[in-house]
Design a protein around this motif. Structure first.
Motif, PDB file in Angstrom:
ATOM      1  N   ASP A  90      75.975  26.670  25.236  1.00  0.00           N
ATOM      2  CA  ASP A  90      74.996  27.330  25.864  1.00  0.00           C
ATOM      3  C   ASP A  90      74.386  28.171  25.442  1.00  0.00           C
ATOM      4  O   ASP A  90      72.796  28.777  25.349  1.00  0.00           O
ATOM      5  CB  ASP A  90      75.249  27.376  27.701  1.00  0.00           C
ATOM      6  N   ASP A  91      74.779  29.003  25.453  1.00  0.00           N
ATOM      7  CA  ASP A  91      74.253  30.523  25.112  1.00  0.00           C
ATOM      8  C   ASP A  91      74.049  30.214  23.585  1.00  0.00           C
ATOM      9  O   ASP A  91      73.252  31.224  23.431  1.00  0.00           O
ATOM     10  CB  ASP A  91      76.226  31.942  24.972  1.00  0.00           C
ATOM     11  N   ARG A 112      72.745  27.675  22.209  1.00  0.00           N
ATOM     12  CA  ARG A 112      71.109  26.703  22.241  1.00  0.00           C
ATOM     13  C   ARG A 112      69.908  28.048  22.831  1.00  0.00           C
ATOM     14  O   ARG A 112      69.169  27.953  22.780  1.00  0.00           O
ATOM     15  CB  ARG A 112      71.183  25.726  23.784  1.00  0.00           C
ATOM     16  N   ARG A 113      70.757  28.761  24.355  1.00  0.00           N
ATOM     17  CA  ARG A 113      69.260  29.626  24.958  1.00  0.00           C
ATOM     18  C   ARG A 113      69.120  30.483  24.194  1.00  0.00           C
ATOM     19  O   ARG A 113      67.730  30.855  23.510  1.00  0.00           O
ATOM     20  CB  ARG A 113      70.115  30.312  25.828  1.00  0.00           C
ATOM     21  N   VAL A 114      69.823  30.928  23.181  1.00  0.00           N
ATOM     22  CA  VAL A 114      68.915  32.103  22.394  1.00  0.00           C
ATOM     23  C   VAL A 114      67.936  30.986  21.215  1.00  0.00           C
ATOM     24  O   VAL A 114      67.446  31.951  20.123  1.00  0.00           O
ATOM     25  CB  VAL A 114      70.217  33.194  21.812  1.00  0.00           C
ATOM     26  N   GLU A 170      66.384  28.828  21.010  1.00  0.00           N
ATOM     27  CA  GLU A 170      64.987  28.201  22.129  1.00  0.00           C
ATOM     28  C   GLU A 170      64.164  29.703  22.485  1.00  0.00           C
ATOM     29  O   GLU A 170      63.335  29.315  21.485  1.00  0.00           O
ATOM     30  CB  GLU A 170      65.465  28.120  23.830  1.00  0.00           C
ATOM     31  N   GLU A 171      65.124  30.982  22.342  1.00  0.00           N
ATOM     32  CA  GLU A 171      64.246  32.259  22.819  1.00  0.00           C
ATOM     33  C   GLU A 171      63.958  32.344  21.290  1.00  0.00           C
ATOM     34  O   GLU A 171      62.339  33.582  20.943  1.00  0.00           O
ATOM     35  CB  GLU A 171      65.539  33.189  23.238  1.00  0.00           C
ATOM     36  N   TYR A 198      70.352  39.137  24.677  1.00  0.00           N
ATOM     37  CA  TYR A 198      70.919  38.256  25.348  1.00  0.00           C
ATOM     38  C   TYR A 198      71.963  39.043  26.068  1.00  0.00           C
ATOM     39  O   TYR A 198      72.071  38.496  27.306  1.00  0.00           O
ATOM     40  CB  TYR A 198      70.827  36.430  24.542  1.00  0.00           C
ATOM     41  N   THR A 251      63.006  40.496  30.518  1.00  0.00           N
ATOM     42  CA  THR A 251      64.201  40.180  29.732  1.00  0.00           C
ATOM     43  C   THR A 251      64.580  40.984  28.961  1.00  0.00           C
ATOM     44  O   THR A 251      63.456  41.200  27.860  1.00  0.00           O
ATOM     45  CB  THR A 251      64.825  38.840  29.738  1.00  0.00           C
TER      46      THR A 251
END
Length: 333
Positions: A88-89, A91-93, A95-96, A174, A279
């Protein structure tokens, strides 16, 4: 007792210690972290320090270029068409990064590592000689965030085997966001988190805004040499600059900031850019992109973004600086 954070990437933060202000610090992601927490109890008593270290270790093990077993390193070794499912970490980065790539028209690109190496700045640099056009042209066919797709199962797939990710310009941001949210979840809504110069704050320091100082963008300037400062509450700030990492070849200055369009170091008057956003991950990546875009294009972009502000520090012909900020950039009262 007075405590001062010294941050090498362009920002430092002031916080005065009392018996209700606590500080945690350590090393992570090839740099340092500092956390200031306002509360009635020592965060150590609630194992906040251990929770922070464990979470930072997870993020570093996911995205480190220096760890051959990291998710990022394993992805970079995969071939074209091979699906890689990630945490998840990660994937989030990712996508950002895709959001920043599209928003900035490619000025932010997380696949620049081959260019950075060619110019002698990267994790696996060449000998630092001026790259030949043939080498730049070869690498251009590998670089491009749009060469990585997400399949129906949410896994990442490269279209070119040599394409490689480098989250160096957003991973620290992040981590700042994650740790700030962790500290709040542990019961400390008033805190400041800094990792390698990227900062996010929550609440206040004894009812007053946190105060952030922006470094003088000169190689010889100490980390606590301030050009300007601003109040910060409930937002994040990140600074990108070219004054700490550059090379001089034959009297010509080459920065580590690479333009993804041509694979060459940027040539403009921007010494540093600071970005305010909700963020740290977004502020971190956008600051890098604005270094590439320059102040005219960069300010036009930022003025169209809700809740985002920026400050350009520009070199002038006299060897000094001038400031150029977005319309809502805050100043100290």
């Amino acid at each position: 007792m007075r405590f001062v954070f010294f941050v090498l990437c362009g920002v430092f933060c002031f916080a005065c210690s009392t018996d209700t202000v606590w500080h945690l610090s350590g090393k992570t992601m090839g740099t340092t972290y500092h956390i200031t927490v306002v509360g009635r109890e020592n965060p150590e008593d609630r194992d906040l320090s251990g929770s922070v270290r464990r979470r930072l270790s997870e993020i570093n093990h996911s995205m480190s270029l220096f760890d051959p077993a990291s998710e990022l390193s394993r992805f970079n070794r995969t071939g074209a068409g091979e699906a890689v499912c990630v945490s998840d970490d990660f994937r989030r980065v990712f996508e950002e990064g895709r959001r920043l790539f599209v928003l900035t028209g490619g000025a932010w690109d997380g696949t620049l590592a081959p260019f950075v190496n060619l110019w002698g700045f990267g994790v696996d640099p060449t000998d630092g000689a001026m790259p030949e056009e043939a080498a730049l042209e070869r690498v251009r066919s590998w670089v491009g965030y749009d060469r990585i797709a997400v399949n129906g199962e949410g896994c990442l797939v490269k279209t070119v085997a040599e394409t490689a990710l480098d989250f160096g310009s957003i991973a620290k941001g992040y981590a700042v966001d994650v740790i700030c949210e962790l500290v709040i979840e542990k019961g400390y809504p008033d805190c400041l988190v800094e990792i390698g110069g990227e900062v996010r704050t929550a609440g206040s320091k004894k009812g007053r805004p946190w105060v952030i100082g922006i470094n003088i963008p000169k190689p010889e300037a100490s980390a606590d040499a301030v050009l300007t400062s601003l109040p910060l509450s409930g937002r994040a700030i990140a600074t990108s600059g070219d004054y700490r990492n550059f090379k001089d070849r034959g009297g010509v200055r080459y920065t580590h900031v690479i333009d993804p369009k041509d694979g060459r170091p940027v040539k403009n008057t921007v010494a540093s850019v600071s970005v305010l956003a909700d963020t740290a991950v977004f502020a971190d990546g956008l600051a890098t992109a604005l270094m590439v875009m320059g102040d005219e294009r960069g300010l036009a972009l930022v003025e169209g973004l809700d809740g985002v502000d920026c400050l350009f520090i520009l070199r002038n012909d006299a060897g000094g600086f001038r400031l150029s900020a977005s319309s809502a950039w805050p100043t100290l009262p």
